[in-house]
Design a protein around this motif. Structure first.
Motif, mmCIF file in Angstrom:
data_model
loop_
_atom_site.group_PDB
_atom_site.id
_atom_site.type_symbol
_atom_site.label_atom_id
_atom_site.label_comp_id
_atom_site.label_asym_id
_atom_site.label_seq_id
_atom_site.Cartn_x
_atom_site.Cartn_y
_atom_site.Cartn_z
ATOM 1 N N ILE A 136 0.845 -1.200 0.000
ATOM 2 C CA ILE A 136 0.000 0.000 0.000
ATOM 3 C C ILE A 136 0.876 1.245 0.000
ATOM 4 C CG2 ILE A 136 -1.572 1.370 1.415
ATOM 5 C CD1 ILE A 136 -2.915 -1.257 2.260
ATOM 6 N N GLY A 137 1.930 1.187 0.786
ATOM 7 C CA GLY A 137 2.875 2.306 0.826
ATOM 8 C C GLY A 137 3.476 2.566 -0.536
ATOM 9 N N ILE A 138 3.898 1.497 -1.201
ATOM 10 C CA ILE A 138 4.479 1.641 -2.534
ATOM 11 C C ILE A 138 3.469 2.249 -3.493
ATOM 12 C CG2 ILE A 138 5.213 0.313 -4.561
ATOM 13 C CD1 ILE A 138 6.719 -1.530 -2.742
ATOM 14 N N TYR A 139 2.243 1.784 -3.416
ATOM 15 C CA TYR A 139 1.194 2.248 -4.320
ATOM 16 C C TYR A 139 0.925 3.746 -4.135
ATOM 17 C CZ TYR A 139 -3.440 2.928 -6.309
ATOM 18 O OH TYR A 139 -4.502 3.404 -7.004
ATOM 19 N N ILE A 140 0.754 4.129 -2.879
ATOM 20 C CA ILE A 140 0.490 5.537 -2.573
ATOM 21 C C ILE A 140 1.625 6.424 -3.087
ATOM 22 C CG2 ILE A 140 0.199 7.222 -0.717
ATOM 23 C CD1 ILE A 140 -2.131 5.519 -0.631
ATOM 24 N N ASN A 141 2.835 5.990 -2.827
ATOM 25 C CA ASN A 141 4.001 6.763 -3.232
ATOM 26 C C ASN A 141 4.077 6.877 -4.750
ATOM 27 O OD1 ASN A 141 7.394 6.694 -3.493
ATOM 28 N ND2 ASN A 141 6.417 8.126 -2.118
ATOM 29 N N GLN A 142 3.792 5.776 -5.393
ATOM 30 C CA GLN A 142 3.818 5.730 -6.859
ATOM 31 C C GLN A 142 2.882 6.783 -7.437
ATOM 32 O OE1 GLN A 142 6.033 4.211 -9.220
ATOM 33 N NE2 GLN A 142 5.414 2.261 -8.369
ATOM 34 N N LYS A 143 1.692 6.824 -6.881
ATOM 35 C CA LYS A 143 0.687 7.763 -7.377
ATOM 36 C C LYS A 143 1.098 9.202 -7.155
ATOM 37 C CE LYS A 143 -4.017 6.678 -8.185
ATOM 38 N NZ LYS A 143 -5.405 6.903 -7.742
ATOM 39 N N ALA A 144 1.650 9.450 -5.979
ATOM 40 C CA ALA A 144 2.057 10.812 -5.643
ATOM 41 C C ALA A 144 3.147 11.294 -6.588
ATOM 42 C CB ALA A 144 2.543 10.869 -4.197
ATOM 43 N N LEU A 145 4.084 10.417 -6.882
ATOM 44 C CA LEU A 145 5.203 10.821 -7.729
ATOM 45 C C LEU A 145 4.788 10.980 -9.179
ATOM 46 C CD1 LEU A 145 8.245 8.832 -6.328
ATOM 47 C CD2 LEU A 145 7.682 11.237 -6.082
ATOM 48 N N ARG A 146 3.783 10.241 -9.579
ATOM 49 C CA ARG A 146 3.350 10.338 -10.974
ATOM 50 C C ARG A 146 2.874 11.750 -11.287
ATOM 51 N NH1 ARG A 146 0.081 5.221 -11.992
ATOM 52 N NH2 ARG A 146 2.005 4.352 -11.131
ATOM 53 N N LYS A 147 2.244 12.370 -10.318
ATOM 54 C CA LYS A 147 1.778 13.743 -10.524
ATOM 55 C C LYS A 147 2.947 14.692 -10.755
ATOM 56 C CE LYS A 147 -2.452 13.461 -7.826
ATOM 57 N NZ LYS A 147 -3.054 13.849 -6.537
ATOM 58 N N LYS A 148 3.970 14.528 -9.969
ATOM 59 C CA LYS A 148 5.128 15.411 -10.102
ATOM 60 C C LYS A 148 5.753 15.294 -11.483
ATOM 61 C CE LYS A 148 6.624 15.739 -5.281
ATOM 62 N NZ LYS A 148 7.692 15.387 -4.331
ATOM 63 N N GLU A 149 5.865 14.074 -11.970
ATOM 64 C CA GLU A 149 6.490 13.873 -13.271
ATOM 65 C C GLU A 149 5.716 14.544 -14.387
ATOM 66 O OE1 GLU A 149 7.601 9.895 -14.291
ATOM 67 O OE2 GLU A 149 8.322 9.485 -12.264
ATOM 68 N N ASN A 150 4.397 14.560 -14.230
ATOM 69 C CA ASN A 150 3.591 15.199 -15.257
ATOM 70 C C ASN A 150 3.770 16.711 -15.267
ATOM 71 O OD1 ASN A 150 2.655 12.759 -16.057
ATOM 72 N ND2 ASN A 150 0.721 12.882 -14.921
ATOM 73 N N ALA A 151 4.340 17.227 -14.211
ATOM 74 C CA ALA A 151 4.526 18.668 -14.118
ATOM 75 C C ALA A 151 5.898 19.078 -14.652
ATOM 76 C CB ALA A 151 4.363 19.113 -12.672
ATOM 77 N N ILE A 152 6.316 18.467 -15.746
ATOM 78 C CA ILE A 152 7.637 18.763 -16.283
ATOM 79 C C ILE A 152 7.719 20.088 -17.043
ATOM 80 C CG2 ILE A 152 9.456 17.050 -16.670
ATOM 81 C CD1 ILE A 152 7.409 15.630 -18.544
ATOM 82 N N PRO A 153 6.737 20.427 -17.895
ATOM 83 C CA PRO A 153 6.935 21.605 -18.716
ATOM 84 C C PRO A 153 6.195 22.829 -18.206
ATOM 85 C CG PRO A 153 5.362 20.076 -19.724
ATOM 86 C CD PRO A 153 5.458 19.793 -18.252
ATOM 87 N N PRO A 154 6.774 23.530 -17.224
ATOM 88 C CA PRO A 154 6.096 24.705 -16.693
ATOM 89 C C PRO A 154 6.581 25.982 -17.384
ATOM 90 C CG PRO A 154 7.820 23.943 -15.196
ATOM 91 C CD PRO A 154 8.062 23.353 -16.555
ATOM 92 N N ILE A 155 5.979 26.319 -18.521
ATOM 93 C CA ILE A 155 6.417 27.520 -19.253
ATOM 94 C C ILE A 155 6.045 28.774 -18.479
ATOM 95 C CG2 ILE A 155 5.919 28.913 -21.280
ATOM 96 C CD1 ILE A 155 6.194 26.594 -22.990
ATOM 97 N N ASP A 156 7.052 29.608 -18.292
ATOM 98 C CA ASP A 156 6.904 30.783 -17.431
ATOM 99 C C ASP A 156 6.303 31.955 -18.211
ATOM 100 O OD1 ASP A 156 7.056 32.698 -15.543
ATOM 101 O OD2 ASP A 156 9.067 32.157 -14.864
ATOM 102 N N LEU A 157 4.983 32.030 -18.213
ATOM 103 C CA LEU A 157 4.296 33.082 -18.966
ATOM 104 C C LEU A 157 4.585 34.465 -18.404
ATOM 105 C CD1 LEU A 157 0.874 31.260 -19.448
ATOM 106 C CD2 LEU A 157 2.688 31.568 -21.134
ATOM 107 N N GLU A 158 4.764 34.508 -17.100
ATOM 108 C CA GLU A 158 5.060 35.801 -16.476
ATOM 109 C C GLU A 158 6.363 36.387 -16.996
ATOM 110 O OE1 GLU A 158 4.745 36.006 -12.205
ATOM 111 O OE2 GLU A 158 3.334 34.335 -12.198
#
Lengths: 138, 138
Positions: B47-69
DNA sequence: TCAAGGCTCATACTAAAGTACCAAAATCAG
DNA sequence: CTGATTTTGGTACTTTAGTATGAGCCTTGA
């Protein structure tokens, strides 16, 4: 692979230790079985997170896999590759010549060869293609 | 945040269910306490592995943060930014002019302005700086 | 040793890129 | 509506980039 074996051994040992501790604690009547189980569950929950964290950290470090084989396949020489790197930094031929301690003519030759080998018309296109081919760290 | 609450609720419920199951199994003498604990430990480990896996998947998807400002801060206009993107693709001024349906003179003007705003001497350097500033997807 | 490939450099061009300056539409906020 | 940008475009030049060709020097494998 060695680490995997080590980790699993450690886990088994931890499990055995927990057995003894829990049995002792339970039989001696110090704590209830519910609490024992809860502690074990929480402990292994975090162990799972920790193990997973470590495993993923390795993958993340493997982000820049420069394809050395492809460089060979394309027939790009050592010196040409150095020039390619400097191009990708945004340097002019003259500047590259200065950093590599050769004449601008030499750089022009290298660049020309690079463009042929990368099938590019311009240095900007060469940068793009090189990155697509994973011979330049994004 | 909602998901976090949900996940923890589910964990607590699972824990309670396990209490009852383990108590029943133990008291009825079907399985030993060691096995009960082992099952719980292994279950929560995964369960620990699963939870961690899910949490990290979100971070990876946040790779291209184009700085509009940053684009605004630099005073780069919409059209100039479009030109910048085409430059990074390795296109020539003429090619950019064709894809954006304007004259090459216009592109030259845009490029010149971009070079000033990005403090670059060449288009290759502009690409590099733009990527460093995170206004171009690496 | 000798051919081959890599690195160096030069000359002479052609082709892009980039600068400077100007100016007319188009767009947009006050 | 009006002033301020933005976008567009042009001319005239300077500077880089890139091509073509030839050649000398070095290292290395056959």
């Amino acid at each position: 692979m060695k680490k995997t074996i080590f980790v699993f051994s450690a886990l088994i040992i931890a499990l055995l230790v927990l057995f003894q501790l829990s049995k002792y604690a339970y039989l001696s009547g110090d704590i209830s079985i519910e609490i024992t189980i809860a502690i074990i569950a929480i402990a292994f929950f975090f162990i799972g997170i920790y193990i997973n964290q470590k495993a993923l950290r390795k993958k993340e470090n493997a982000i820049p896999p420069i394809d050395l084989e492809k460089i060979e396949q394309l027939g790009i020489s050592q010196r040409e590759y150095e020039v390619l790197i400097e191009i990708s930094k945004g340097l002019s031929n003259k500047e590259i010549a200065d950093t590599l301690f050769v004449s601008e003519s030499t750089i022009k030759t290298h660049v020309s060869n690079l463009l042929v080998k990368l099938d590019a018309k311009r240095r900007t296109q060469a940068i793009q293609k090189a990155k697509d081919l994973q011979i330049l760290s994004i």
